[in-house]
Design a protein around this motif. Structure first.
Motif, PDB file in Angstrom:
ATOM      1  N   LYS A  16      49.352   6.464  46.138  1.00  0.00           N
ATOM      2  CA  LYS A  16      50.631   5.868  45.738  1.00  0.00           C
ATOM      3  C   LYS A  16      50.355   4.716  45.004  1.00  0.00           C
ATOM      4  O   LYS A  16      50.645   4.248  43.733  1.00  0.00           O
ATOM      5  CB  LYS A  16      51.485   5.947  46.614  1.00  0.00           C
ATOM      6  CG  LYS A  16      52.203   7.232  47.089  1.00  0.00           C
ATOM      7  CD  LYS A  16      53.210   7.210  48.206  1.00  0.00           C
ATOM      8  CE  LYS A  16      54.256   5.869  48.253  1.00  0.00           C
ATOM      9  NZ  LYS A  16      54.981   5.949  49.379  1.00  0.00           N
ATOM     10  N   LYS A  54      48.853   8.133  39.400  1.00  0.00           N
ATOM     11  CA  LYS A  54      49.238   7.730  40.762  1.00  0.00           C
ATOM     12  C   LYS A  54      50.482   8.701  41.307  1.00  0.00           C
ATOM     13  O   LYS A  54      50.986   9.107  40.382  1.00  0.00           O
ATOM     14  CB  LYS A  54      50.035   6.322  40.821  1.00  0.00           C
ATOM     15  CG  LYS A  54      48.893   5.322  40.628  1.00  0.00           C
ATOM     16  CD  LYS A  54      49.483   4.008  40.385  1.00  0.00           C
ATOM     17  CE  LYS A  54      48.583   2.745  40.137  1.00  0.00           C
ATOM     18  NZ  LYS A  54      49.164   1.454  40.201  1.00  0.00           N
ATOM     19  N   SER A  57      55.559   9.535  45.206  1.00  0.00           N
ATOM     20  CA  SER A  57      55.975   9.742  46.434  1.00  0.00           C
ATOM     21  C   SER A  57      54.927  10.465  47.102  1.00  0.00           C
ATOM     22  O   SER A  57      54.312  11.157  46.715  1.00  0.00           O
ATOM     23  CB  SER A  57      57.277  10.393  46.576  1.00  0.00           C
ATOM     24  OG  SER A  57      57.334  11.725  46.036  1.00  0.00           O
TER      25      SER A  57
END
Length: 127
Positions: A16, A54, A57
């Motif tokens: 993340k 990235k 969640s």
């Protein structure tokens, strides 16, 4: 801890915050039992920085039915399992540790892609 093992929650936190490169950039290559060095250059012509993505969640999924629903809805999931000595000589088919193996050698994280039943035994299909 990069290519030196680690814990899944921390790996997802890293994904993340920092991101990871694509499979095309850094293909899986530990099939021989030896983890490769962690490069900073893509195997294809893409740049390392451009390939990085990235996660927006990360979340935990608990229970067989919920995991199966997640795979059907969103694709593969990451899981970890205990590795016993007999796994080191695993070649193919459905793996099952020997009943006398009580203490694991360590753990292993894999991509869970499906499931099935063979000879009355349920199994997970992993990559």
């Amino acid at each position: 801890m990069g290519c030196h093992g680690g814990r899944l929650p921390e790996a997802w936190s890293y994904l993340k915050s920092t991101g990871a490169v694509s499979d095309k950039c850094f293909p899986y290559a530990a099939g021989s039992g030896q983890a490769p060095a962690c490069p900073q250059k893509c195997a294809d012509s893409e740049s390392w920085a451009t390939s990085k993505q990235k996660a927006s969640s990360a979340y935990a999924i608990r229970g067989v039915t919920n995991i199966q629903k997640e795979i059907m809805t969103n694709g593969p999931v990451q899981v970890a399992f205990k590795v016993y000595k007999s796994f080191m000589s695993y070649k193919s088919g459905v793996y099952k540790k020997h009943f006398w193996e009580l203490i694991p050698e360590g753990g292993h994280a894999v991509k869970l892609v499906g499931w099935g039943t063979e000879g009355g035994a349920d199994f997970w299909l992993v990559a």
